[in-house]
Design a protein around this motif. Structure first.
Motif, PDB file in Angstrom:
ATOM      1  N   SER A  33      -4.917   7.354   2.626  1.00  0.00           N
ATOM      2  CA  SER A  33      -5.393   7.017   3.727  1.00  0.00           C
ATOM      3  C   SER A  33      -4.467   5.940   4.580  1.00  0.00           C
ATOM      4  CB  SER A  33      -6.678   6.141   3.679  1.00  0.00           C
ATOM      5  OG  SER A  33      -7.721   7.403   2.987  1.00  0.00           O
ATOM      6  N   THR A  34      -3.859   4.990   3.938  1.00  0.00           N
ATOM      7  CA  THR A  34      -2.720   4.323   4.468  1.00  0.00           C
ATOM      8  C   THR A  34      -1.559   5.224   5.269  1.00  0.00           C
ATOM      9  OG1 THR A  34      -2.975   2.758   2.837  1.00  0.00           O
ATOM     10  CG2 THR A  34      -0.975   2.580   4.234  1.00  0.00           C
ATOM     11  N   LEU A  35      -1.006   6.117   4.695  1.00  0.00           N
ATOM     12  CA  LEU A  35      -0.485   7.022   5.437  1.00  0.00           C
ATOM     13  C   LEU A  35      -0.883   7.964   6.881  1.00  0.00           C
ATOM     14  CD1 LEU A  35       2.516   8.269   5.497  1.00  0.00           C
ATOM     15  CD2 LEU A  35       1.878   9.823   3.955  1.00  0.00           C
ATOM     16  N   VAL A  36      -2.271   8.290   6.584  1.00  0.00           N
ATOM     17  CA  VAL A  36      -2.950   8.790   7.422  1.00  0.00           C
ATOM     18  C   VAL A  36      -3.218   7.701   8.665  1.00  0.00           C
ATOM     19  CG1 VAL A  36      -5.303   9.560   8.111  1.00  0.00           C
ATOM     20  CG2 VAL A  36      -4.135  10.553   6.119  1.00  0.00           C
ATOM     21  N   ARG A  37      -3.515   6.513   8.471  1.00  0.00           N
ATOM     22  CA  ARG A  37      -3.671   5.566   9.535  1.00  0.00           C
ATOM     23  C   ARG A  37      -2.443   5.426  10.295  1.00  0.00           C
ATOM     24  NH1 ARG A  37      -5.916   2.445   5.002  1.00  0.00           N
ATOM     25  NH2 ARG A  37      -8.083   3.196   4.815  1.00  0.00           N
ATOM     26  N   ILE A  38      -1.278   5.317   9.517  1.00  0.00           N
ATOM     27  CA  ILE A  38      -0.062   5.338  10.187  1.00  0.00           C
ATOM     28  C   ILE A  38       0.203   6.301  11.259  1.00  0.00           C
ATOM     29  CG2 ILE A  38       2.527   5.227   9.732  1.00  0.00           C
ATOM     30  CD1 ILE A  38       1.802   3.236   7.280  1.00  0.00           C
ATOM     31  N   LEU A  39       0.011   7.711  10.618  1.00  0.00           N
ATOM     32  CA  LEU A  39       0.373   8.710  11.491  1.00  0.00           C
ATOM     33  C   LEU A  39      -0.352   8.939  12.744  1.00  0.00           C
ATOM     34  CD1 LEU A  39       1.040  11.476   8.593  1.00  0.00           C
ATOM     35  CD2 LEU A  39       2.752  10.220  10.293  1.00  0.00           C
ATOM     36  N   ALA A  85       0.736  -1.199  -0.102  1.00  0.00           N
ATOM     37  CA  ALA A  85      -0.229  -0.038   0.189  1.00  0.00           C
ATOM     38  C   ALA A  85       0.952   1.260   0.097  1.00  0.00           C
ATOM     39  CB  ALA A  85      -1.021   0.093   1.186  1.00  0.00           C
ATOM     40  N   LEU A  86       1.927   1.073   0.574  1.00  0.00           N
ATOM     41  CA  LEU A  86       2.968   2.295   0.662  1.00  0.00           C
ATOM     42  C   LEU A  86       4.368   2.079   0.821  1.00  0.00           C
ATOM     43  CD1 LEU A  86       1.990   5.166   1.338  1.00  0.00           C
ATOM     44  CD2 LEU A  86       2.522   4.942   3.627  1.00  0.00           C
ATOM     45  N   SER A  87       5.203   2.863  -0.029  1.00  0.00           N
ATOM     46  CA  SER A  87       6.578   2.427   0.013  1.00  0.00           C
ATOM     47  C   SER A  87       7.664   3.624   0.126  1.00  0.00           C
ATOM     48  CB  SER A  87       7.168   1.737  -1.419  1.00  0.00           C
ATOM     49  OG  SER A  87       6.164   0.486  -1.683  1.00  0.00           O
ATOM     50  N   GLY A  88       8.416   3.320   1.114  1.00  0.00           N
ATOM     51  CA  GLY A  88       9.503   4.422   1.205  1.00  0.00           C
ATOM     52  C   GLY A  88       9.197   5.880   1.161  1.00  0.00           C
ATOM     53  N   VAL A  89       8.345   6.321   2.042  1.00  0.00           N
ATOM     54  CA  VAL A  89       7.958   7.674   2.030  1.00  0.00           C
ATOM     55  C   VAL A  89       9.075   8.423   3.141  1.00  0.00           C
ATOM     56  CG1 VAL A  89       6.238   9.233   2.750  1.00  0.00           C
ATOM     57  CG2 VAL A  89       5.517   7.215   1.347  1.00  0.00           C
ATOM     58  N   LEU A 123       1.252  11.631  -4.026  1.00  0.00           N
ATOM     59  CA  LEU A 123       1.338  10.051  -3.831  1.00  0.00           C
ATOM     60  C   LEU A 123       1.034   9.483  -5.229  1.00  0.00           C
ATOM     61  CD1 LEU A 123       0.330   9.192  -0.308  1.00  0.00           C
ATOM     62  CD2 LEU A 123       2.660   9.597  -1.106  1.00  0.00           C
ATOM     63  N   LYS A 124       1.597   8.343  -5.686  1.00  0.00           N
ATOM     64  CA  LYS A 124       1.179   7.564  -6.786  1.00  0.00           C
ATOM     65  C   LYS A 124       1.568   6.205  -6.536  1.00  0.00           C
ATOM     66  CE  LYS A 124       0.810   7.620 -11.877  1.00  0.00           C
ATOM     67  NZ  LYS A 124      -0.883   7.832 -11.903  1.00  0.00           N
ATOM     68  N   ARG A 125       0.461   5.296  -6.460  1.00  0.00           N
ATOM     69  CA  ARG A 125       0.649   3.806  -6.229  1.00  0.00           C
ATOM     70  C   ARG A 125       1.657   3.641  -5.264  1.00  0.00           C
ATOM     71  NH1 ARG A 125       1.904   3.552 -11.848  1.00  0.00           N
ATOM     72  NH2 ARG A 125       0.094   3.300 -13.276  1.00  0.00           N
ATOM     73  N   GLY A 126       1.357   4.457  -4.010  1.00  0.00           N
ATOM     74  CA  GLY A 126       1.945   4.124  -2.800  1.00  0.00           C
ATOM     75  C   GLY A 126       3.482   4.784  -2.450  1.00  0.00           C
ATOM     76  N   ARG A 127       3.906   5.257  -3.638  1.00  0.00           N
ATOM     77  CA  ARG A 127       5.113   6.010  -3.535  1.00  0.00           C
ATOM     78  C   ARG A 127       4.865   7.603  -3.506  1.00  0.00           C
ATOM     79  NH1 ARG A 127       9.714   3.335  -3.790  1.00  0.00           N
ATOM     80  NH2 ARG A 127       9.426   1.243  -4.107  1.00  0.00           N
ATOM     81  N   LYS A 128       5.946   8.189  -2.745  1.00  0.00           N
ATOM     82  CA  LYS A 128       5.788  10.037  -3.049  1.00  0.00           C
ATOM     83  C   LYS A 128       6.419  10.206  -4.280  1.00  0.00           C
ATOM     84  CE  LYS A 128       8.308  13.293  -0.977  1.00  0.00           C
ATOM     85  NZ  LYS A 128       9.040  13.947  -0.054  1.00  0.00           N
ATOM     86  N   VAL A 129       5.745  10.864  -5.054  1.00  0.00           N
ATOM     87  CA  VAL A 129       6.342  11.186  -6.398  1.00  0.00           C
ATOM     88  C   VAL A 129       7.038  12.762  -6.401  1.00  0.00           C
ATOM     89  CG1 VAL A 129       5.123   9.547  -7.825  1.00  0.00           C
ATOM     90  CG2 VAL A 129       4.179  11.863  -7.430  1.00  0.00           C
TER      91      VAL A 129
END
Ligand SMILES: Nc1ncnc2c1ncn2[C@@H]1O[C@H](COP(=O)(O)OP(=O)(O)OP(=O)(O)O)[C@@H](O)[C@H]1O
Ligand SMILES: [Mg+2]
Length: 257
Positions: free
Chosen positions: A48-54, A23-27, A222-228
């Motif tokens: 939302s994945t990043l929000v849930r983590i924070l 869902a998320l990589s290397g942010v 973000l795009k496909r789980g990565r910060k672009v």
């Protein structure tokens, strides 16, 4: 944009997988105190994945998070809230049948004296609740009204007053205007500006590029789980931003990182 002071949040290599789903990589990300940043990206980009983590709802699979200069690992949203990171979701997590004052103090009522027969200091809670709402320009005459009587924008004000009650340094808002009309949206954007004026950091997740451009200083794409990349808000229009989200290409003249 260089962050000069110690950032209030610093993420290094944060990632998350759900079983086999990445869902998320290397942010990597730094956010300053009092800054308002947006998280944008297509459906499934990982916002939302990043929000849930924070917010402490989920734990990262890898990477580290520093909050106010210290490494943190939140076990629950209550844990993050206690540390000073408050999150409001689209459904707000308010209790509709409880009053305005009860909602602001939900889960953290003030006692008359600590543990003194468990009596609540109702006078102080009401005084302070009014004060928090005042800070958003929301003058309530009746704190005993159930929250379900309030408009969507007013409910957001109550949710944010609750964040102030916890002395949140960071407020995360996931799609706060998604269900609101024009006037109510304007009210919520004013609430976000009021938080900024009080040096509260705001992380706004939104699909509405007009809203994003109206209130943020910086935009994380973000795009496909990565910060672009990151964009300086003052250098983009809502339509450029919409295009950037689709292609994942940051216009060089607008790049912040
Ligand atoms: N609990 C979960 N279990 C399995 N996969 C998940 C889970 N939560 C999210 N995902 C997957 O992770 C990816 C990122 O999802 P996320 O909800 O973070 O996206 P989003 O950017 O918030 O999208 P939207 O704009 O639609 O809200 C998606 O591919 C999604 O299907
Ligand atoms: Mg989402």
């Amino acid at each position: 944009m260089a962050v000069v002071d110690e950032p209030v949040l610093r993420l290094s290599g944060v990632g998350k997988h759900y079983g086999g789903v990445r869902a998320l990589s290397g942010v990597d990300l730094e956010i300053a105190q009092g800054e308002c940043v947006a998280l944008v990206g297509d459906n499934g980009a990982g916002k939302s994945t990043l929000v849930r983590i924070l917010s402490g709802a989920h734990q990262p699979s890898e990477g580290t998070i520093a909050f106010a200069g210290r490494p943190v690992r939140f076990r629950s949203p209550a844990d993050a809230l206690e540390a000073g990171i408050a999150t409001t979701y689209q459904d707000l997590a308010l209790a509709p049948h409880l009053t305005i004052a009860q909602n602001i103090y939900m889960g953290g009522e003030l006692l008359l004296r600590p543990h003194f027969l468990g009596l609540l200091d109702k006078a102080r809670m009401r005084r302070e609740a009014r004060g928090y709402l005042d800070r958003f320009g929301f003058a309530v005459n009746d704190l005993d009204r159930p929250v379900s009587d309030l408009s969507g924008g007013q409910q957001q004000a109550v949710a944010l007053a609750r964040a102030l009650r916890w002395q949140a340094r960071v407020v995360i808002m996931d799609e706060p205007t998604a269900a609101l009309g024009v006037g109510e949206t304007r009210m919520v954007l004013d609430l976000i500006r009021a938080l900024g004026a009080q040096k509260v950091t705001v992380i706004l997740v939104s699909h509405d590029m007009d809203d994003v451009v109206a209130v943020t200083q910086r935009i994380i794409v973000l795009k496909r789980g990565r910060k672009v990349g990151e964009v300086v808000t003052a250098r983009v229009s809502p339509s450029t931003l919409a295009h950037t989200i689709m292609t994942g290409e940051i216009p060089p003249e607008a790049s912040a990182a």
